[in-house]
Design a protein around this motif. Structure first.
Motif, PDB file in Angstrom:
ATOM      1  N   TRP A  82      46.276  49.634 -22.098  1.00 28.37           N
ATOM      2  CA  TRP A  82      47.188  50.543 -22.805  1.00 28.37           C
ATOM      3  C   TRP A  82      48.316  51.049 -21.913  1.00 28.37           C
ATOM      4  O   TRP A  82      49.288  51.604 -22.402  1.00 28.37           O
ATOM      5  N   ARG A  83      48.199  50.839 -20.608  1.00 22.24           N
ATOM      6  CA  ARG A  83      49.319  51.140 -19.700  1.00 22.24           C
ATOM      7  C   ARG A  83      50.174  49.903 -19.476  1.00 22.24           C
ATOM      8  O   ARG A  83      51.190  49.970 -18.785  1.00 22.24           O
ATOM      9  N   LYS A  84      49.771  48.793 -20.029  1.00 18.46           N
ATOM     10  CA  LYS A  84      50.507  47.540 -19.887  1.00 18.46           C
ATOM     11  C   LYS A  84      50.950  46.982 -21.235  1.00 18.46           C
ATOM     12  O   LYS A  84      51.122  45.777 -21.396  1.00 18.46           O
ATOM     13  N   GLY A  85      51.133  47.885 -22.197  1.00 21.31           N
ATOM     14  CA  GLY A  85      51.801  47.497 -23.429  1.00 21.31           C
ATOM     15  C   GLY A  85      50.918  47.253 -24.635  1.00 21.31           C
ATOM     16  O   GLY A  85      51.442  46.977 -25.720  1.00 21.31           O
ATOM     17  N   PHE A  86      49.611  47.357 -24.506  1.00 21.44           N
ATOM     18  CA  PHE A  86      48.742  47.082 -25.644  1.00 21.44           C
ATOM     19  C   PHE A  86      48.428  48.372 -26.404  1.00 21.44           C
ATOM     20  O   PHE A  86      47.934  49.342 -25.830  1.00 21.44           O
TER      21      PHE A  86
END
Length: 395
Positions: A154-158
């Protein structure tokens, strides 16, 4: 009479000034022509299905003759089958990083230990697509950062995540938990505010002594639900989605609930299990295709199917059983792309590409820019048949 003409002249000036003000940010052609503005095409949703250790010849559309993979064969027949796609690395972790970052896996070998998270300033394909308006989801194994690191999904765009961080847990096909990140999924009873769910969701029917929930089956069901919940329609302004479905299959070991439908074959047990496992992968792809058809999304979804890593030696099944590899130095993996109406059906291409090329390809599909520090190149012209492909070595 002079006053009337003057009033008309003043009104004309006012209307002209209003028109100029309205069109200040528009192109000059908008003012000077009566042609309708060009329609912006609706962007396609993208599904990338990634296996781990699936051999180049494990599918019947790639020459395997022991059994059939009808759903993947159909996917290939309706799109393009590549015969020179390289996994870029024997280990899956650097290849996964290359897919996410659009960079050469050889530059990312530090991820080979599977515990080095992505850096905070590294931009992934999920971030690129999310920033351009896509809803993004990851289902399966993620070995590029746990929940406490800069590489958390979630910190990498998901926007959503269902799966595992630890390779050992991901390799347990009957784990007693699955990690989930779902934003705004919990509603407080007191103030009705929504909060995110982050943590382990227990699978009690996989408690000690029980093996009832086969994790790959759970991944497939989660993927079908993701499609159901994220239809691109009027209700969400035709928002596209990006789904990365990362199966740890065949993975470091061959484990299936049953060797059916190959129980009666005169093969060694490891070969029966491997055939059953690959048939399950084929069935999961069929489930996704069926849900897309039911949802009316068949023609505006691009599906990529491939694998990272090489078939493991010593897991029981002989790699030559299904023509998995051609030589010890062969890093080729299956790669099938289907996008009806965009990619001509029935193509076989020897064009050479690898995981690093997916990010710029997806960015171009989304009509957005890719990061400038990548080494990959968009293959969209190849998919569209606008670039002559090298068919040398096509099978």
């Amino acid at each position: 009479m002079t006053s009337i003409c003057l009033n008309r002249y003043c009104r004309a000036l006012v209307l002209l000034a209003a028109a100029l003000e309205f069109s200040a940010g528009a192109q000059l052609s908008f003012m000077l022509t009566n042609a309708a503005p060009a329609a912006v095409p609706r962007r396609a949703s993208i599904i990338f299905i990634q296996c781990d250790g699936l051999g180049y010849g494990d599918l019947s559309c790639y020459g395997q003759t022991k059994f059939q993979t009808p759903n993947l064969d159909k996917l290939a027949a309706e799109g393009i089958r590549f015969t020179n796609y390289s996994a870029d690395a024997a280990a899956s972790a650097p290849a996964c990083a290359a897919l996410m970052l659009g960079r050469d896996a050889n530059q990312l070998k530090q991820r080979a230990d599977m515990y080095v998270p992505l850096e905070a300033d590294e931009i992934t394909v999920a971030q690129v697509l999310k920033q351009s308006g896509y809803h993004t989801g990851l289902i399966g194994e993620w070995n590029l950062g746990d929940e406490n690191s800069s590489g958390a999904p979630w910190r990498k765009g998901f926007d959503e995540f269902t799966g595992y961080f630890i390779p050992a847990d991901a390799a347990n096909f009957y784990a007693d938990y699955i990690f989930r990140y779902v934003p705004q999924s919990i509603r407080h009873a007191t103030n009705s505010e929504s909060a995110e769910y982050v943590g382990r969701e227990m699978l009690y029917n996989n408690a000690i002594g029980k093996k009832e929930t086969y994790i790959p089956e759970l991944y497939a069901k989660a993927a079908v639900n993701f499609i159901k919940n994220n239809l691109s329609d009027k209700s969400n302004h035709y928002r596209p989605f990006f789904l990365l479905l990362d199966f740890n299959l065949p993975g470091p070991k061959i484990e299936v609930p049953t060797d059916a439908p190959f129980s009666d074959e005169p093969w060694p047990q490891p070969e029966k299990d491997k055939a059953a496992l690959i048939s399950r992968i084929d069935g999961y792809v069929g489930q996704l295709q069926e849900q897309l058809k039911k949802s009316g999304m068949t023609n505006n979804v691009a599906i990529f199917f491939s694998s990272v890593g090489l078939p493991r030696k010593g897991v029981g099944a002989d790699p030559q059983f299904s023509h998995s590899v051609f030589s010890t130095n062969d890093l080729r993996a299956p790669m099938i792309v289907r996008w009806p109406g965009k990619i001509p059906a029935g193509q076989v291409s020897g064009f050479k590409w690898s995981p690093r090329d997916f990010l710029p390809t997806a960015a171009e599909m989304a009509f957005t820019a890719a990061p400038t520090n990548i080494t990959g190149t968009s293959i969209l012209p190849v998919l569209f048949g606008q670039m002559q492909t090298n068919r040398a070595g096509a099978n």
